[in-house]
Scaffold this active site. Structure first.
Site, mmCIF file in Angstrom:
data_model
loop_
_atom_site.group_PDB
_atom_site.id
_atom_site.type_symbol
_atom_site.label_atom_id
_atom_site.label_comp_id
_atom_site.label_asym_id
_atom_site.label_seq_id
_atom_site.Cartn_x
_atom_site.Cartn_y
_atom_site.Cartn_z
ATOM 1 N N CYS A 70 0.918 -1.145 0.068
ATOM 2 C CA CYS A 70 -0.163 -0.163 0.165
ATOM 3 C C CYS A 70 0.719 1.255 -0.048
ATOM 4 O O CYS A 70 1.990 1.245 0.391
ATOM 5 C CB CYS A 70 -0.709 -0.029 1.161
ATOM 6 S SG CYS A 70 -2.092 1.205 1.424
ATOM 7 N N ASP A 125 0.432 3.713 1.842
ATOM 8 C CA ASP A 125 0.384 4.402 3.187
ATOM 9 C C ASP A 125 1.806 4.614 3.577
ATOM 10 O O ASP A 125 2.793 3.802 3.637
ATOM 11 C CB ASP A 125 -0.168 3.469 4.265
ATOM 12 C CG ASP A 125 -0.439 4.145 5.335
ATOM 13 O OD1 ASP A 125 0.458 4.580 5.889
ATOM 14 O OD2 ASP A 125 -1.857 4.355 5.918
ATOM 15 N N ARG A 180 3.283 4.836 6.222
ATOM 16 C CA ARG A 180 3.315 4.314 7.748
ATOM 17 C C ARG A 180 4.102 3.002 7.292
ATOM 18 O O ARG A 180 4.705 2.323 8.300
ATOM 19 C CB ARG A 180 2.270 4.233 8.675
ATOM 20 C CG ARG A 180 1.673 5.602 8.965
ATOM 21 C CD ARG A 180 0.386 5.555 9.761
ATOM 22 N NE ARG A 180 -0.649 5.000 8.796
ATOM 23 C CZ ARG A 180 -1.725 4.711 9.075
ATOM 24 N NH1 ARG A 180 -2.261 4.760 10.182
ATOM 25 N NH2 ARG A 180 -2.479 4.359 8.173
ATOM 26 N N HIS A 211 -2.283 -3.909 4.904
ATOM 27 C CA HIS A 211 -2.025 -3.538 6.437
ATOM 28 C C HIS A 211 -3.284 -3.231 7.077
ATOM 29 O O HIS A 211 -4.247 -2.706 6.513
ATOM 30 C CB HIS A 211 -0.858 -2.137 6.443
ATOM 31 C CG HIS A 211 -1.315 -1.043 5.924
ATOM 32 N ND1 HIS A 211 -2.159 -0.007 6.729
ATOM 33 C CD2 HIS A 211 -1.514 -0.464 4.830
ATOM 34 C CE1 HIS A 211 -2.399 0.921 5.922
ATOM 35 N NE2 HIS A 211 -2.157 0.654 4.808
ATOM 36 N N CYS A 253 -6.128 0.385 7.072
ATOM 37 C CA CYS A 253 -5.795 0.785 5.802
ATOM 38 C C CYS A 253 -7.003 1.756 5.233
ATOM 39 O O CYS A 253 -8.060 1.362 5.334
ATOM 40 C CB CYS A 253 -5.747 -0.293 4.769
ATOM 41 S SG CYS A 253 -5.762 0.146 2.950
#
Length: 212
Positions: A42, A44, A46, A98, A101
């Site tokens: 992803c 993302d 993080r 994750h 999400c």
């Protein structure tokens, strides 16, 4: 919050740290790379692939998009997949979702998301295929987590449906596809232990692309 200017200072510090341990670090980095792993994750910020896997530069080929989708009409992910299989000869392909999400959470909301609609439709279709299981989960957080897992399995299956994967596996026994979830609350990688060979066998009647 790191400023824009500080990024370049950080870069210089990183260069100094790498070359202090190995003066040929960047010479070696510039050579051809042959990673064993393709990681599809992803976007993302993080979740950083190399860091959570404990790998360094050159050890993993990485593709990221919103909610780690493998859509057969997305030329970006299909190009990455074909390059990794045919030219880098990766041994393992990992789809890593994750928990928490944002893309999956958005797909669970029955409302117009504008330009995101066609992208999120892929996740909404996963929900539709597993609606009975998901609706039976009363806790919204647990239902959300389960959709994250089911979405990973679906994207793994989409990879297994491709001719590049099937032909390479038939000829060399590689790559093998894996489905992971990164638990953002604990930092752990959770292997969903998808049955790669069983999925490959199950889809053969419709998706066998090894015949010319």
């Amino acid at each position: 919050m790191t400023t824009y200017e500080e990024i370049f200072q950080n870069n210089q510090a990183w260069i100094a740290q790498k070359t202090s341990n190995n003066k040929d670090f960047f010479k070696e980095l510039a050579a051809d790379h042959n990673p064993d792993y393709l990681y599809i994750g992803c976007s993302d910020s993080r979740v950083t692939a190399e860091e959570v896997m404990g790998l360094g530069p050159g050890e993993v080929f990485v593709h990221r998009n919103v909610a780690n989708l493998v859509n057969n009409v997305d030329l970006n992910v299909m190009s990455v997949l074909n390059y990794a299989i045919k030219h880098l000869n990766v041994k393992h392909i990992i789809v890593c979702g994750h928990y928490n999400c944002g893309g999956v959470k958005a797909a669970m909301m029955p409302k117009d998301m504008g330009i995101l609609n066609p992208w999120l439709r892929n996740i909404r279709d996963v929900y539709r295929h597993h609606k009975a299981e998901l609706d039976a989960i009363s806790d919204q957080g647990q239902r959300y987590d389960r959709l994250v897992e089911l979405n990973v399995v679906e994207q793994c299956t989409n990879i297994i449906k491709t001719a590049a994967l099937q032909l390479s596996y038939q000829n060399t026994g590689y790559p093998v596809v894996h489905g992971w979830v990164f638990d953002i609350h604990s930092g752990k990688i959770i292997d969903l232990n998808i049955d790669f060979k069983a999925i490959l066998e199950e889809i053969k009647d419709i998706y066998d692309l090894t015949k010319s």
